[in-house]
Enzyme design. Sequence first.
Site, mmCIF file in Angstrom:
data_model
loop_
_atom_site.group_PDB
_atom_site.id
_atom_site.type_symbol
_atom_site.label_atom_id
_atom_site.label_comp_id
_atom_site.label_asym_id
_atom_site.label_seq_id
_atom_site.Cartn_x
_atom_site.Cartn_y
_atom_site.Cartn_z
ATOM 1 N N SER A 211 -52.236 -7.161 16.842
ATOM 2 C CA SER A 211 -51.193 -6.844 17.621
ATOM 3 C C SER A 211 -50.640 -5.700 17.489
ATOM 4 C CB SER A 211 -49.930 -8.084 17.310
ATOM 5 O OG SER A 211 -49.580 -7.497 16.194
ATOM 6 N N LYS A 212 -49.757 -5.457 18.211
ATOM 7 C CA LYS A 212 -49.187 -4.041 18.297
ATOM 8 C C LYS A 212 -48.388 -3.276 17.024
ATOM 9 C CE LYS A 212 -48.096 -3.472 23.156
ATOM 10 N NZ LYS A 212 -49.269 -4.171 23.519
ATOM 11 N N ARG A 213 -48.318 -4.165 16.234
ATOM 12 C CA ARG A 213 -47.749 -3.825 14.695
ATOM 13 C C ARG A 213 -48.940 -3.026 13.969
ATOM 14 N NH1 ARG A 213 -47.710 -7.787 11.468
ATOM 15 N NH2 ARG A 213 -48.739 -9.405 12.631
ATOM 16 N N HIS A 214 -50.320 -3.450 14.400
ATOM 17 C CA HIS A 214 -51.263 -2.954 13.876
ATOM 18 C C HIS A 214 -51.758 -1.363 14.402
ATOM 19 C CE1 HIS A 214 -51.716 -7.056 13.215
ATOM 20 N NE2 HIS A 214 -51.814 -6.897 11.799
#
Length: 439
Positions: A211-214
Amino acid sequence: MVDTVRVRFAPSPTGALHIGGGHTALFNWLWARHTGGKFILRIEDTDRERSTQEYEETIMSGMRWLGLDWDEGPDTGGPYAPYRQSERLSLYRETADRLLREGKAYREGEAVIFKVPQGVSLAFDDVVYGQIQMLSDTLKDIVMIKSDGMPTYNYAAVVDDHAMEISHVIRGEDHISNTPKQLALYDALGWERPVFAHLPMILGKDKKKLSKRHGATSVYEYRDMGYMPDSVFNFLALLGWSPGDDLEIFSREEAAQMFDLSRVIKKPSVFDMDKLNHINQEHLKKLPPCERLALVEPFWREMGLPIDSHPREYLEASLTLLAGRGQTAREAAAYSDYFLDFGPVKERYESIEADGAQLEVLRRFNSELLALPEWNAEAMETFSREWSAANGVKMKDLAMPLRLCLTGMKVSPGVFEVAEHLGVREVRRRLEHYGVLQA
RNA sequence: GGUCCCAUCGUCCAGUGGUCCAGGACACAGCCCUUUCAAGGCUGCGACACGGGUUCGAACCCCGUUGGGACCGCCA
Protein backbone atom coordinates in the site's frame (compact mmCIF):
# COMPACT_ATOMS: atom_id res chain seq x y z
CA MET A 1 -17.22 -24.78 -24.98
CA VAL A 2 -14.15 -22.73 -24.36
CA ASP A 3 -11.96 -23.06 -27.40
CA THR A 4 -10.19 -19.73 -27.36
CA VAL A 5 -8.74 -18.11 -24.32
CA ARG A 6 -10.35 -14.80 -23.39
CA VAL A 7 -9.03 -13.06 -20.31
CA ARG A 8 -9.67 -9.63 -18.92
CA PHE A 9 -8.12 -7.04 -16.68
CA ALA A 10 -10.91 -5.13 -14.99
CA PRO A 11 -9.64 -2.14 -13.02
CA SER A 12 -11.82 0.46 -11.42
CA PRO A 13 -10.73 3.98 -12.42
CA THR A 14 -10.36 5.22 -8.88
CA GLY A 15 -6.59 5.67 -8.89
CA ALA A 16 -3.47 5.21 -10.94
CA LEU A 17 -2.32 1.77 -12.05
CA HIS A 18 -0.95 0.09 -8.96
CA ILE A 19 1.92 -2.36 -8.78
CA GLY A 20 -0.60 -4.97 -7.72
CA GLY A 21 -2.93 -4.11 -10.57
CA GLY A 22 -0.04 -4.09 -12.98
CA HIS A 23 0.93 -7.54 -11.76
CA THR A 24 -2.59 -8.86 -12.36
CA ALA A 25 -2.81 -7.21 -15.77
CA LEU A 26 0.58 -8.64 -16.64
CA PHE A 27 -0.36 -12.21 -15.81
CA ASN A 28 -3.57 -11.93 -17.80
CA TRP A 29 -1.60 -10.53 -20.71
CA LEU A 30 0.96 -13.32 -20.46
CA TRP A 31 -1.74 -15.98 -20.54
CA ALA A 32 -3.49 -14.39 -23.51
CA ARG A 33 -0.27 -13.98 -25.45
CA HIS A 34 0.97 -17.43 -24.55
CA THR A 35 -2.20 -19.09 -25.73
CA GLY A 36 -2.86 -16.83 -28.67
CA GLY A 37 -6.07 -15.69 -27.00
CA LYS A 38 -7.59 -12.29 -26.39
CA PHE A 39 -6.72 -9.81 -23.69
CA ILE A 40 -9.62 -7.55 -22.80
CA LEU A 41 -9.62 -4.32 -20.84
CA ARG A 42 -12.86 -3.65 -19.03
CA ILE A 43 -13.40 -0.55 -16.96
CA GLU A 44 -15.38 -1.17 -13.81
CA ASP A 45 -16.60 2.35 -13.15
CA THR A 46 -19.65 1.56 -11.07
CA ASP A 47 -18.50 3.63 -8.14
CA ARG A 48 -19.97 6.96 -9.13
CA GLU A 49 -18.22 8.81 -6.36
CA ARG A 50 -14.66 7.80 -7.05
CA SER A 51 -14.42 6.87 -10.72
CA THR A 52 -12.97 9.48 -13.06
CA GLN A 53 -12.11 9.72 -16.72
CA GLU A 54 -8.60 10.90 -15.79
CA TYR A 55 -7.87 7.76 -13.83
CA GLU A 56 -9.18 5.62 -16.65
CA GLU A 57 -6.67 7.29 -18.94
CA THR A 58 -3.79 6.97 -16.47
CA ILE A 59 -4.48 3.30 -16.07
CA MET A 60 -4.46 2.82 -19.81
CA SER A 61 -1.25 4.74 -20.32
CA GLY A 62 0.28 2.85 -17.42
CA MET A 63 -0.53 -0.39 -19.17
CA ARG A 64 0.87 0.91 -22.43
CA TRP A 65 4.03 1.92 -20.66
CA LEU A 66 4.41 -1.62 -19.36
CA GLY A 67 3.84 -2.91 -22.87
CA LEU A 68 0.53 -4.57 -22.07
CA ASP A 69 -1.55 -4.09 -25.19
CA TRP A 70 -5.18 -5.15 -25.21
CA ASP A 71 -7.28 -6.56 -28.02
CA GLU A 72 -10.61 -5.20 -26.85
CA GLY A 73 -11.31 -2.24 -24.62
CA PRO A 74 -13.16 1.04 -24.20
CA ASP A 75 -10.86 2.85 -26.63
CA THR A 76 -10.32 0.13 -29.21
CA GLY A 77 -13.83 -1.29 -29.09
CA GLY A 78 -14.54 -4.89 -30.03
CA PRO A 79 -17.31 -7.43 -30.62
CA TYR A 80 -18.48 -7.32 -27.01
CA ALA A 81 -18.67 -3.52 -26.66
CA PRO A 82 -19.21 -1.47 -24.68
CA TYR A 83 -16.30 -2.16 -22.33
CA ARG A 84 -17.20 0.35 -19.66
CA GLN A 85 -19.64 -0.93 -17.06
CA SER A 86 -21.39 2.40 -16.76
CA GLU A 87 -22.45 1.88 -20.37
CA ARG A 88 -23.85 -1.58 -19.81
CA LEU A 89 -26.50 -0.71 -17.26
CA SER A 90 -29.44 -2.15 -19.19
CA LEU A 91 -27.81 -5.57 -19.26
CA TYR A 92 -27.48 -5.62 -15.48
CA ARG A 93 -31.03 -4.34 -15.15
CA GLU A 94 -32.50 -7.03 -17.40
CA THR A 95 -30.59 -9.81 -15.71
CA ALA A 96 -31.65 -8.58 -12.29
CA ASP A 97 -35.29 -8.44 -13.45
CA ARG A 98 -35.05 -12.03 -14.50
CA LEU A 99 -33.82 -13.13 -11.09
CA LEU A 100 -36.55 -11.00 -9.52
CA ARG A 101 -39.19 -12.73 -11.66
CA GLU A 102 -37.82 -16.14 -10.76
CA GLY A 103 -38.02 -15.26 -7.10
CA LYS A 104 -34.26 -15.60 -6.64
CA ALA A 105 -33.84 -11.97 -5.73
CA TYR A 106 -35.79 -9.36 -3.84
CA ARG A 107 -36.04 -5.60 -3.52
CA GLU A 108 -35.11 -3.56 -0.48
CA GLY A 109 -35.36 0.09 -0.91
CA GLU A 110 -34.32 0.80 -4.49
CA ALA A 111 -31.74 -1.99 -4.33
CA VAL A 112 -32.01 -5.48 -5.77
CA ILE A 113 -30.62 -8.22 -3.59
CA PHE A 114 -29.79 -11.81 -4.45
CA LYS A 115 -31.10 -14.38 -2.04
CA VAL A 116 -28.30 -16.83 -1.33
CA PRO A 117 -29.70 -20.37 -1.19
CA GLN A 118 -28.89 -22.18 2.04
CA GLY A 119 -27.15 -25.48 2.49
CA VAL A 120 -25.35 -25.39 -0.81
CA SER A 121 -21.70 -26.28 -1.24
CA LEU A 122 -19.94 -23.72 -3.38
CA ALA A 123 -16.78 -25.32 -4.65
CA PHE A 124 -14.39 -24.65 -7.49
CA ASP A 125 -11.08 -25.88 -8.74
CA ASP A 126 -8.66 -22.99 -8.82
CA VAL A 127 -5.82 -23.34 -11.31
CA VAL A 128 -3.27 -22.22 -8.79
CA TYR A 129 -4.85 -22.84 -5.39
CA GLY A 130 -6.56 -26.11 -6.18
CA GLN A 131 -9.85 -27.23 -4.67
CA ILE A 132 -11.59 -24.53 -2.67
CA GLN A 133 -14.94 -25.04 -1.02
CA MET A 134 -17.30 -22.95 1.03
CA LEU A 135 -20.75 -23.51 2.44
CA SER A 136 -23.38 -21.04 1.23
CA ASP A 137 -24.66 -20.71 4.81
CA THR A 138 -21.69 -18.52 5.67
CA LEU A 139 -22.69 -16.01 3.01
CA LYS A 140 -24.97 -13.05 3.45
CA ASP A 141 -27.41 -12.11 0.70
CA ILE A 142 -25.67 -10.29 -2.13
CA VAL A 143 -26.53 -6.80 -3.26
CA MET A 144 -26.73 -6.83 -7.06
CA ILE A 145 -28.05 -3.38 -7.86
CA LYS A 146 -27.30 -0.52 -5.53
CA SER A 147 -29.89 2.10 -4.62
CA ASP A 148 -28.30 4.46 -7.13
CA GLY A 149 -29.05 1.99 -9.91
CA MET A 150 -25.46 0.88 -10.40
CA PRO A 151 -24.52 -2.80 -10.16
CA THR A 152 -22.13 -4.03 -7.48
CA TYR A 153 -18.75 -5.57 -8.25
CA ASN A 154 -19.63 -9.20 -7.54
CA TYR A 155 -22.72 -9.03 -9.68
CA ALA A 156 -21.45 -6.94 -12.59
CA ALA A 157 -18.30 -9.03 -12.89
CA VAL A 158 -20.37 -12.19 -13.28
CA VAL A 159 -22.72 -10.68 -15.83
CA ASP A 160 -19.87 -9.24 -17.89
CA ASP A 161 -17.56 -12.22 -17.68
CA HIS A 162 -20.42 -14.31 -19.00
CA ALA A 163 -21.52 -11.83 -21.65
CA MET A 164 -17.96 -11.28 -22.83
CA GLU A 165 -17.31 -15.00 -22.87
CA ILE A 166 -14.33 -14.76 -20.57
CA SER A 167 -12.67 -18.16 -20.34
CA HIS A 168 -10.26 -17.54 -17.47
CA VAL A 169 -10.73 -15.20 -14.57
CA ILE A 170 -7.22 -14.34 -13.44
CA ARG A 171 -7.11 -11.96 -10.49
CA GLY A 172 -5.56 -11.37 -7.09
CA GLU A 173 -5.87 -13.83 -4.26
CA ASP A 174 -7.84 -11.27 -2.27
CA HIS A 175 -10.74 -12.27 -4.53
CA ILE A 176 -10.80 -15.90 -3.46
CA SER A 177 -13.38 -15.15 -0.83
CA ASN A 178 -15.51 -13.34 -3.41
CA THR A 179 -15.55 -16.32 -5.71
CA PRO A 180 -18.18 -18.40 -3.86
CA LYS A 181 -20.56 -15.44 -4.04
CA GLN A 182 -20.06 -15.25 -7.75
CA LEU A 183 -20.44 -19.00 -8.02
CA ALA A 184 -23.88 -18.74 -6.41
CA LEU A 185 -24.78 -16.12 -9.00
CA TYR A 186 -23.55 -18.24 -11.91
CA ASP A 187 -25.61 -21.16 -10.65
CA ALA A 188 -28.77 -19.11 -10.15
CA LEU A 189 -28.41 -17.69 -13.65
CA GLY A 190 -27.72 -21.14 -15.06
CA TRP A 191 -24.49 -19.97 -16.64
CA GLU A 192 -21.35 -21.93 -17.23
CA ARG A 193 -18.50 -20.84 -14.96
CA PRO A 194 -15.17 -19.63 -16.26
CA VAL A 195 -11.92 -21.14 -15.03
CA PHE A 196 -10.58 -19.33 -11.99
CA ALA A 197 -6.91 -18.67 -11.35
CA HIS A 198 -5.98 -16.56 -8.36
CA LEU A 199 -2.62 -14.89 -8.08
CA PRO A 200 -0.55 -14.58 -4.91
CA MET A 201 -0.48 -11.11 -3.37
CA ILE A 202 2.43 -8.73 -3.44
CA LEU A 203 3.49 -7.70 0.02
CA GLY A 204 5.59 -4.87 1.40
CA LYS A 205 8.75 -5.39 3.45
CA ASP A 206 6.57 -5.77 6.52
CA LYS A 207 4.70 -8.60 4.80
CA LYS A 208 1.49 -6.63 4.68
CA LYS A 209 -0.49 -6.02 1.52
CA LEU A 210 1.36 -3.46 -0.58
CA SER A 211 0.00 0.00 0.00
CA LYS A 212 0.94 3.66 0.03
CA ARG A 213 2.80 3.17 3.28
CA HIS A 214 5.38 1.14 1.41
CA GLY A 215 6.45 4.04 -0.79
CA ALA A 216 6.04 4.00 -4.53
CA THR A 217 2.99 2.01 -5.51
CA SER A 218 1.94 3.35 -8.90
CA VAL A 219 3.80 2.12 -11.95
CA TYR A 220 4.38 5.72 -13.01
CA GLU A 221 6.46 6.38 -9.97
CA TYR A 222 8.86 3.74 -11.21
CA ARG A 223 9.10 5.39 -14.59
CA ASP A 224 9.87 8.69 -12.87
CA MET A 225 12.53 7.06 -10.75
CA GLY A 226 14.28 5.95 -13.91
CA TYR A 227 13.22 2.34 -14.24
CA MET A 228 12.66 0.86 -17.67
CA PRO A 229 9.28 -0.63 -18.48
CA ASP A 230 11.05 -3.80 -19.58
CA SER A 231 12.56 -4.15 -16.12
CA VAL A 232 9.38 -3.50 -14.21
CA PHE A 233 7.68 -6.03 -16.47
CA ASN A 234 10.46 -8.56 -15.93
CA PHE A 235 10.48 -7.99 -12.19
CA LEU A 236 6.71 -8.27 -11.84
CA ALA A 237 6.65 -11.43 -13.92
CA LEU A 238 9.05 -13.01 -11.44
CA LEU A 239 6.70 -12.39 -8.53
CA GLY A 240 4.80 -15.62 -8.14
CA TRP A 241 6.12 -17.23 -11.27
CA SER A 242 9.34 -18.42 -12.84
CA PRO A 243 10.12 -20.15 -16.12
CA GLY A 244 11.43 -23.17 -14.20
CA ASP A 245 15.06 -22.91 -15.13
CA ASP A 246 17.49 -20.32 -13.88
CA LEU A 247 16.61 -17.74 -16.50
CA GLU A 248 15.77 -14.46 -14.79
CA ILE A 249 16.39 -11.71 -17.30
CA PHE A 250 14.00 -11.93 -20.23
CA SER A 251 11.87 -9.92 -22.62
CA ARG A 252 8.09 -9.72 -22.80
CA GLU A 253 8.05 -12.01 -25.79
CA GLU A 254 10.22 -14.59 -24.08
CA ALA A 255 8.05 -14.42 -20.98
CA ALA A 256 4.88 -14.89 -23.02
CA GLN A 257 6.37 -17.90 -24.70
CA MET A 258 7.52 -19.53 -21.45
CA PHE A 259 4.56 -18.58 -19.29
CA ASP A 260 2.17 -21.14 -17.92
CA LEU A 261 -0.57 -20.65 -15.34
CA SER A 262 0.26 -24.03 -13.84
CA ARG A 263 3.65 -22.70 -12.79
CA VAL A 264 2.21 -19.87 -10.72
CA ILE A 265 2.94 -20.40 -7.03
CA LYS A 266 0.66 -19.77 -4.07
CA LYS A 267 2.95 -18.02 -1.68
CA PRO A 268 2.63 -14.24 -1.47
CA SER A 269 5.83 -12.43 -2.38
CA VAL A 270 7.59 -9.44 -0.93
CA PHE A 271 8.39 -6.54 -3.23
CA ASP A 272 12.17 -6.27 -3.18
CA MET A 273 13.63 -3.05 -4.50
CA ASP A 274 17.17 -4.45 -4.59
CA LYS A 275 16.11 -7.09 -7.04
CA LEU A 276 14.32 -4.53 -9.19
CA ASN A 277 17.48 -2.43 -9.24
CA HIS A 278 19.51 -5.37 -10.39
CA ILE A 279 17.05 -6.34 -13.10
CA ASN A 280 16.94 -2.75 -14.29
CA GLN A 281 20.70 -2.59 -14.49
CA GLU A 282 20.77 -5.77 -16.54
CA HIS A 283 18.23 -4.41 -19.01
CA LEU A 284 20.02 -1.08 -19.12
CA LYS A 285 23.25 -2.81 -20.09
CA LYS A 286 21.56 -4.65 -22.93
CA LEU A 287 20.13 -1.52 -24.48
CA PRO A 288 21.53 -0.13 -27.74
CA PRO A 289 23.09 3.36 -27.26
CA CYS A 290 20.30 5.29 -28.93
CA GLU A 291 17.62 3.75 -26.74
CA ARG A 292 19.68 4.28 -23.63
CA LEU A 293 20.04 7.91 -24.60
CA ALA A 294 16.29 8.27 -25.03
CA LEU A 295 15.86 6.91 -21.53
CA VAL A 296 18.43 9.13 -19.84
CA GLU A 297 17.73 12.33 -21.74
CA PRO A 298 14.66 13.39 -19.73
CA PHE A 299 16.67 13.17 -16.54
CA TRP A 300 19.51 15.25 -17.96
CA ARG A 301 16.95 17.77 -19.04
CA GLU A 302 15.45 17.78 -15.60
CA MET A 303 18.93 18.56 -14.25
CA GLY A 304 19.14 21.55 -16.59
CA LEU A 305 22.09 20.24 -18.61
CA PRO A 306 22.81 21.67 -22.11
CA ILE A 307 21.86 18.58 -24.06
CA ASP A 308 21.22 20.28 -27.36
CA SER A 309 24.69 21.76 -27.59
CA HIS A 310 26.16 18.29 -28.04
CA PRO A 311 25.90 15.90 -30.98
CA ARG A 312 23.76 12.82 -30.38
CA GLU A 313 26.77 10.58 -31.00
CA TYR A 314 28.67 12.35 -28.25
CA LEU A 315 25.79 11.85 -25.82
CA GLU A 316 25.40 8.21 -26.71
CA ALA A 317 29.12 7.60 -26.32
CA SER A 318 29.02 9.31 -22.92
CA LEU A 319 26.54 6.73 -21.72
CA THR A 320 28.39 3.85 -23.31
CA LEU A 321 31.42 4.92 -21.32
CA LEU A 322 29.39 4.47 -18.15
CA ALA A 323 29.35 0.72 -18.83
CA GLY A 324 27.07 -0.63 -16.15
CA ARG A 325 27.51 2.26 -13.75
CA GLY A 326 24.12 3.29 -12.41
CA GLN A 327 21.16 1.06 -11.82
CA THR A 328 18.54 3.45 -13.11
CA ALA A 329 18.35 6.02 -15.88
CA ARG A 330 18.24 8.67 -13.19
CA GLU A 331 21.50 7.44 -11.70
CA ALA A 332 23.12 7.15 -15.11
CA ALA A 333 22.17 10.76 -15.73
CA ALA A 334 23.63 11.87 -12.42
CA TYR A 335 26.87 9.93 -12.98
CA SER A 336 27.50 11.52 -16.36
CA ASP A 337 26.66 15.18 -15.95
CA TYR A 338 30.31 16.28 -16.33
CA PHE A 339 30.26 15.13 -19.94
CA LEU A 340 27.65 17.74 -20.77
CA ASP A 341 28.81 20.69 -18.76
CA PHE A 342 31.65 21.97 -16.58
CA GLY A 343 29.17 23.62 -14.23
CA PRO A 344 28.32 20.61 -12.07
CA VAL A 345 32.02 19.86 -11.68
CA LYS A 346 32.69 23.30 -10.27
CA GLU A 347 29.73 23.01 -7.96
CA ARG A 348 31.10 19.84 -6.47
CA TYR A 349 34.68 20.99 -6.02
CA GLU A 350 35.97 24.50 -5.76
CA SER A 351 39.60 23.46 -6.02
CA ILE A 352 41.73 20.39 -5.59
CA GLU A 353 43.65 19.71 -2.45
CA ALA A 354 47.40 19.55 -2.99
CA ASP A 355 50.41 21.21 -1.39
CA GLY A 356 53.04 23.13 -3.31
CA ALA A 357 55.32 20.25 -4.22
CA GLN A 358 52.41 18.01 -5.26
CA LEU A 359 50.95 20.82 -7.30
CA GLU A 360 54.19 21.25 -9.18
CA VAL A 361 54.25 17.54 -10.06
CA LEU A 362 50.67 17.67 -11.29
CA ARG A 363 51.36 20.75 -13.38
CA ARG A 364 54.26 19.08 -15.12
CA PHE A 365 52.37 15.86 -15.69
CA ASN A 366 49.19 17.48 -16.95
CA SER A 367 51.05 19.80 -19.27
CA GLU A 368 52.96 16.96 -20.83
CA LEU A 369 49.78 14.95 -21.11
CA LEU A 370 48.11 17.74 -23.02
CA ALA A 371 51.07 17.96 -25.34
CA LEU A 372 50.71 14.35 -26.44
CA PRO A 373 50.70 14.05 -30.23
CA GLU A 374 47.82 11.59 -30.13
CA TRP A 375 44.72 12.27 -28.08
CA ASN A 376 43.45 8.88 -27.13
CA ALA A 377 43.08 6.91 -23.93
CA GLU A 378 45.57 4.25 -24.85
CA ALA A 379 48.32 6.72 -25.60
CA MET A 380 47.56 8.64 -22.43
CA GLU A 381 47.72 5.55 -20.31
CA THR A 382 51.02 4.40 -21.80
CA PHE A 383 52.43 7.85 -21.32
CA SER A 384 51.18 8.03 -17.73
CA ARG A 385 52.62 4.68 -16.76
CA GLU A 386 56.02 5.63 -18.09
CA TRP A 387 55.84 9.06 -16.51
CA SER A 388 54.87 7.67 -13.12
CA ALA A 389 57.71 5.15 -13.22
CA ALA A 390 60.23 7.72 -14.37
CA ASN A 391 59.24 10.29 -11.76
CA GLY A 392 58.60 7.95 -8.87
CA VAL A 393 54.97 9.01 -8.58
CA LYS A 394 52.14 6.56 -8.19
CA MET A 395 49.57 6.29 -10.97
CA LYS A 396 46.91 6.85 -8.40
CA ASP A 397 48.38 10.20 -7.41
CA LEU A 398 48.27 11.33 -11.00
CA ALA A 399 44.92 9.87 -11.98
CA MET A 400 42.83 10.87 -8.99
CA PRO A 401 43.55 14.62 -9.13
CA LEU A 402 42.93 14.52 -12.88
CA ARG A 403 39.62 12.74 -12.31
CA LEU A 404 38.64 15.32 -9.75
CA CYS A 405 39.35 18.20 -12.11
CA LEU A 406 37.52 16.65 -15.02
CA THR A 407 34.50 15.17 -13.27
CA GLY A 408 34.32 16.66 -9.82
CA MET A 409 33.93 13.11 -8.58
CA LYS A 410 36.06 10.54 -6.87
CA VAL A 411 34.53 7.83 -9.02
CA SER A 412 34.10 7.67 -12.76
CA PRO A 413 34.94 5.52 -15.76
CA GLY A 414 38.64 5.25 -16.61
CA VAL A 415 39.92 8.78 -16.35
CA PHE A 416 41.86 8.64 -19.66
CA GLU A 417 38.76 7.51 -21.47
CA VAL A 418 36.90 10.37 -19.90
CA ALA A 419 39.63 12.74 -21.00
CA GLU A 420 39.64 11.39 -24.54
CA HIS A 421 35.90 11.72 -24.79
CA LEU A 422 35.84 15.23 -23.35
CA GLY A 423 38.37 16.32 -25.94
CA VAL A 424 41.68 18.06 -25.50
CA ARG A 425 40.20 21.57 -25.54
CA GLU A 426 37.71 20.88 -22.78
CA VAL A 427 40.32 19.08 -20.72
CA ARG A 428 42.66 22.04 -21.05
CA ARG A 429 39.89 24.38 -20.02
CA ARG A 430 39.11 22.43 -16.88
CA LEU A 431 42.73 21.96 -15.88
CA GLU A 432 43.42 25.65 -16.40
CA HIS A 433 40.47 26.51 -14.23
CA TYR A 434 41.97 24.57 -11.35
CA GLY A 435 45.45 25.94 -11.95
CA VAL A 436 47.09 22.58 -12.56
CA LEU A 437 48.88 23.45 -15.77
CA GLN A 438 52.31 25.05 -16.14
CA ALA A 439 52.12 28.70 -16.95
C1' G B 1 -14.92 -12.98 16.01
C1' G B 2 -16.44 -15.95 11.34
C1' U B 3 -14.80 -17.89 6.60
C1' C B 4 -10.85 -18.84 3.35
C1' C B 5 -5.68 -19.04 1.98
C1' C B 6 -0.37 -19.57 2.74
C1' A B 7 4.40 -21.63 5.04
C1' U B 8 12.24 -23.73 1.47
C1' C B 9 18.19 -19.01 2.77
C1' G B 10 16.96 -11.73 4.96
C1' U B 11 14.33 -11.39 -0.21
C1' C B 12 12.68 -13.59 -5.22
C1' C B 13 12.46 -18.37 -7.25
C1' A B 14 13.97 -24.11 -8.25
C1' G B 15 12.50 -28.57 -6.00
C1' U B 16 6.11 -32.39 -7.08
C1' G B 17 8.76 -39.64 -2.38
C1' G B 18 14.94 -41.72 -3.28
C1' U B 19 19.69 -38.30 -7.98
C1' C B 20 18.81 -32.72 -1.74
C1' C B 21 23.88 -33.25 4.48
C1' A B 22 18.51 -28.81 -0.70
C1' G B 23 20.02 -25.55 -6.42
C1' G B 24 20.02 -20.44 -8.82
C1' A B 25 19.39 -15.02 -8.36
C1' C B 26 19.33 -10.35 -5.31
C1' A B 27 21.44 -8.45 -0.97
C1' C B 28 25.71 -9.05 2.33
C1' A B 29 31.20 -10.38 3.31
C1' G B 30 36.00 -11.60 1.30
C1' C B 31 39.45 -12.26 -2.79
C1' C B 32 41.01 -11.37 -7.98
C1' C B 33 41.15 -7.50 -11.75
C1' U B 34 42.47 -2.13 -11.15
C1' U B 35 44.11 5.03 -11.69
C1' U B 36 38.66 5.29 -8.56
C1' C B 37 33.76 3.25 -8.70
C1' A B 38 31.10 -0.02 -11.29
C1' A B 39 31.10 -4.28 -14.52
C1' G B 40 33.26 -9.18 -14.72
C1' G B 41 35.47 -13.73 -12.28
C1' C B 42 36.02 -16.72 -7.79
C1' U B 43 34.84 -17.92 -2.63
C1' G B 44 31.91 -17.49 1.64
C1' C B 45 27.48 -16.58 4.78
C1' G B 46 22.57 -18.39 4.71
C1' A B 47 16.50 -22.05 4.63
C1' C B 48 12.98 -27.07 4.21
C1' A B 49 8.46 -23.14 11.06
C1' C B 50 7.38 -27.04 14.92
C1' G B 51 5.20 -31.81 16.43
C1' G B 52 3.01 -36.23 15.10
C1' G B 53 1.92 -39.81 11.46
C1' U B 54 2.08 -42.73 6.33
C1' U B 55 6.38 -45.09 3.91
C1' C B 56 12.02 -49.22 3.27
C1' G B 57 12.64 -43.88 2.43
C1' A B 58 9.63 -37.19 3.08
C1' A B 59 11.26 -30.37 1.75
C1' C B 60 7.76 -33.06 -1.14
C1' C B 61 1.65 -37.06 1.15
C1' C B 62 -1.91 -36.76 5.81
C1' C B 63 -3.19 -34.59 10.72
C1' G B 64 -2.31 -31.05 14.45
C1' U B 65 0.29 -26.72 16.49
C1' U B 66 2.43 -22.13 15.68
C1' G B 67 3.17 -18.03 12.65
C1' G B 68 1.58 -14.91 8.57
C1' G B 69 -2.06 -13.05 5.12
C1' A B 70 -6.86 -12.02 2.75
C1' C B 71 -11.99 -11.34 2.92
C1' C B 72 -16.38 -10.55 5.77
C1' G B 73 -19.43 -2.61 2.27
C1' C B 74 -25.53 -0.57 -1.60
C1' C B 75 -15.74 -0.19 -2.70
C1' A B 76 -13.83 -2.85 -6.44
